[in-house]
Motif scaffolding. Structure first.
Motif, PDB file in Angstrom:
ATOM      1  N   LEU A  71      32.287  34.730  33.585  1.00  0.00           N
ATOM      2  CA  LEU A  71      33.414  35.312  34.338  1.00  0.00           C
ATOM      3  C   LEU A  71      34.566  35.491  33.366  1.00  0.00           C
ATOM      4  CD1 LEU A  71      33.485  33.074  37.573  1.00  0.00           C
ATOM      5  CD2 LEU A  71      32.111  35.130  37.138  1.00  0.00           C
ATOM      6  N   LEU A  72      35.056  36.714  33.243  1.00  0.00           N
ATOM      7  CA  LEU A  72      36.121  36.992  32.277  1.00  0.00           C
ATOM      8  C   LEU A  72      37.378  37.454  32.990  1.00  0.00           C
ATOM      9  CD1 LEU A  72      35.690  38.304  28.781  1.00  0.00           C
ATOM     10  CD2 LEU A  72      37.277  39.602  30.200  1.00  0.00           C
ATOM     11  N   GLY A  73      38.540  36.993  32.514  1.00  0.00           N
ATOM     12  CA  GLY A  73      39.814  37.381  33.119  1.00  0.00           C
ATOM     13  C   GLY A  73      40.306  38.696  32.544  1.00  0.00           C
ATOM     14  N   LEU A 265      40.078  46.028  41.968  1.00  0.00           N
ATOM     15  CA  LEU A 265      38.741  46.478  41.560  1.00  0.00           C
ATOM     16  C   LEU A 265      37.977  45.525  40.648  1.00  0.00           C
ATOM     17  CD1 LEU A 265      39.564  50.181  41.166  1.00  0.00           C
ATOM     18  CD2 LEU A 265      38.144  49.113  42.875  1.00  0.00           C
ATOM     19  N   PRO A 266      36.810  45.089  41.108  1.00  0.00           N
ATOM     20  CA  PRO A 266      35.967  44.202  40.330  1.00  0.00           C
ATOM     21  C   PRO A 266      34.973  45.000  39.477  1.00  0.00           C
ATOM     22  CG  PRO A 266      35.002  44.486  42.486  1.00  0.00           C
ATOM     23  CD  PRO A 266      36.232  45.365  42.439  1.00  0.00           C
ATOM     24  N   GLU A 284      34.071  40.888  35.489  1.00  0.00           N
ATOM     25  CA  GLU A 284      35.494  40.931  35.127  1.00  0.00           C
ATOM     26  C   GLU A 284      36.226  41.930  36.010  1.00  0.00           C
ATOM     27  OE1 GLU A 284      36.430  42.961  31.381  1.00  0.00           O
ATOM     28  OE2 GLU A 284      34.385  43.733  31.319  1.00  0.00           O
ATOM     29  N   PRO A 285      37.504  41.673  36.281  1.00  0.00           N
ATOM     30  CA  PRO A 285      38.298  42.678  36.987  1.00  0.00           C
ATOM     31  C   PRO A 285      38.489  43.906  36.096  1.00  0.00           C
ATOM     32  CG  PRO A 285      39.710  40.889  36.202  1.00  0.00           C
ATOM     33  CD  PRO A 285      38.293  40.481  35.917  1.00  0.00           C
ATOM     34  N   SER A 307      35.218  40.066  41.774  1.00  0.00           N
ATOM     35  CA  SER A 307      34.237  40.030  40.682  1.00  0.00           C
ATOM     36  C   SER A 307      33.301  38.831  40.865  1.00  0.00           C
ATOM     37  CB  SER A 307      34.933  39.954  39.313  1.00  0.00           C
ATOM     38  OG  SER A 307      35.718  41.107  39.095  1.00  0.00           O
ATOM     39  N   PHE A 308      33.853  37.720  41.345  1.00  0.00           N
ATOM     40  CA  PHE A 308      32.992  36.566  41.635  1.00  0.00           C
ATOM     41  C   PHE A 308      32.044  36.895  42.799  1.00  0.00           C
ATOM     42  CE2 PHE A 308      32.270  32.479  43.908  1.00  0.00           C
ATOM     43  CZ  PHE A 308      31.379  31.948  42.989  1.00  0.00           C
TER      44      PHE A 308
END
Ligand code: IPM
Ligand code: MG
Length: 368
Positions: A71-73, A265-266, A284-285, A307-308
């Motif tokens: 998971l990336l920010g 938006l994911p 990621e978003p 995104s998750f």
């Protein structure tokens, strides 16, 4: 059996703030739905540069290869603008995409009804919009060789190369057709076959994959410039759009703005299946690090939370739980809990990043 593993790379700017809300959501699914994850954290982008002098340490890269999903920010910020190209924060993200071979980038553009008035387009053009852009993510002009800035005849020349092999086109086309089967059954492929040989090959291969294995899907082809125009003119004509890396970068930003806010938006970036059957995956978003509002609790965590939800759906086969999370976000918006990016100018006090996250948790509680 051990829990599935998640590597969180919160990154720069608003990345850590929005990811903190995702961590609450992950904990909620552990406590309430029996979905427990082994979560680890590491650095990417400018944060990694500050600590290691590179935007992604080798150990982080190796760890990303081992986990079930990353998971990336967000990466980047003005502090890093003058860094050498090779160590810019974006290179960390591009390295993850390339080395994990995440060739299919899924960028859904859905217009939540509560937000239809935020679009720059008329409500009737965007209300109910639900399209999926599948962007090729590991090849094309982002990675093609030769590339660089060279001397030629006493002046400099900047070169990037648009390059696609048949197998690269084949695999991303299959990803798009497979998705279309679970949606409205239509794929529009976009390239510039009128001016680029890579576009001619793209069109041929997509058509051949279709004819051989996906004849049940309705396939159309469009030049990418017309595609951009059609996205603004009548976006609801599309179901799945498949396109190359650079066109996909542009067209997905256009599609994003149809929905009112980039903060919604994911995305999912998927590669080949691993030994356990799950695809290599990074979520990621679509928004960036938004340095102008970083650290102020103003950022909208929705894109990162959604995104998750995509991770639940595409990595962990938890479609019903993904639906639950998406419905919770939609309910929060419909109830009028909004971060500043989603407020009308006279709209009262905006919710903070953490208030928005808490509201999603409350909506999840209510869903039980
Ligand atoms: C995106 C971004 C990236 C890209 C940047 C940050 C490297 O714009 O994910 O769309 O160009 O792919
Ligand atoms: Mg982009």
């Amino acid at each position: 059996m051990s829990n599935p593993s998640l590597l969180i790379l919160a990154g720069d700017g608003i990345g850590p703030e929005v990811m903190a809300e995702v961590s609450k959501i992950i904990d909620w699914f552990g406590a309430n739905r029996g979905l427990n994850f082994d979560v680890s954290h590491d650095l990417v982008g400018g944060a990694a540069y500050d600590a290691h002098g590179v935007p992604l340490a080798d150990e982080t890269m190796a760890h990303a290869q081992e986990v079930d999903a990353v998971l990336l920010g967000a990466v980047g910020g003005p502090k890093y603008d003058d860094l050498d190209f090779s160590v810019k924060p974006e290179r960390g993200l591009l390295r993850l995409r390339k080395e994990m071979d995440l060739f299919a980038n899924l960028r859904p553009a859905q217009c939540f009804d509560a937000l239809a008035d935020f679009s720059s387009l008329k409500r009737e053009v965007v209300a109910g919009l639900d399209i999926m852009i599948v962007r090729e993510l590991t090849s094309g002009s982002y990675f093609g060789e030769p590339r660089g800035i060279f001397e030629e005849n006493g002046e400099r020349v900047g070169i990037n190369t648009q390059r696609y092999t048949e197998s690269e086109i084949d695999r991303v086309a299959r990803a798009a057709f497979d998705l279309a089967r679970k949606r409205a059954g239509r794929v529009c492929s976009m390239e510039k076959a009128n001016v680029m040989e890579s576009g001619i090959l793209w069109r041929e291969v997509v058509q051949a994959v279709h004819d051989a294995d996906y004849a049940d899907i309705e396939l159309s082809h469009m030049y990418a410039d017309n595609g951009g125009m059609q996205l603004v003119r009548n976006p609801k004509q599309f179901d799945v759009i498949v396109t190359d890396n650079l066109f996909g970068d542009l067209l997905s930003d256009v599609a994003a703005m149809l929905t009112g806010s980039l903060g919604m938006l994911p995305s999912a970036s998927l590669g080949a299946p691993m030994e356990n059957g799950r695809p290599k995956a990074l979520y990621e978003p679509v928004h960036g690090s938004a340095p102008d509002i970083a650290g102020q609790g103003k950022a909208n965590p929705s894109a990162c939370i959604l995104s998750f939800a995509m991770a639940l759906r595409y990595s962990f086969d938890e479609g019903a739980e993904a639906d639950r999370l998406e419905a919770a976000v939609e309910k929060v918006l419909a109830d009028g809990v909004r971060t500043a990016d989603l407020m009308q100018t006279d709209g009262g006090t905006p919710a903070s990043t953490s208030q928005m996250g808490d509201a999603v948790i409350a909506a999840l509680d209510a869903s039980l």
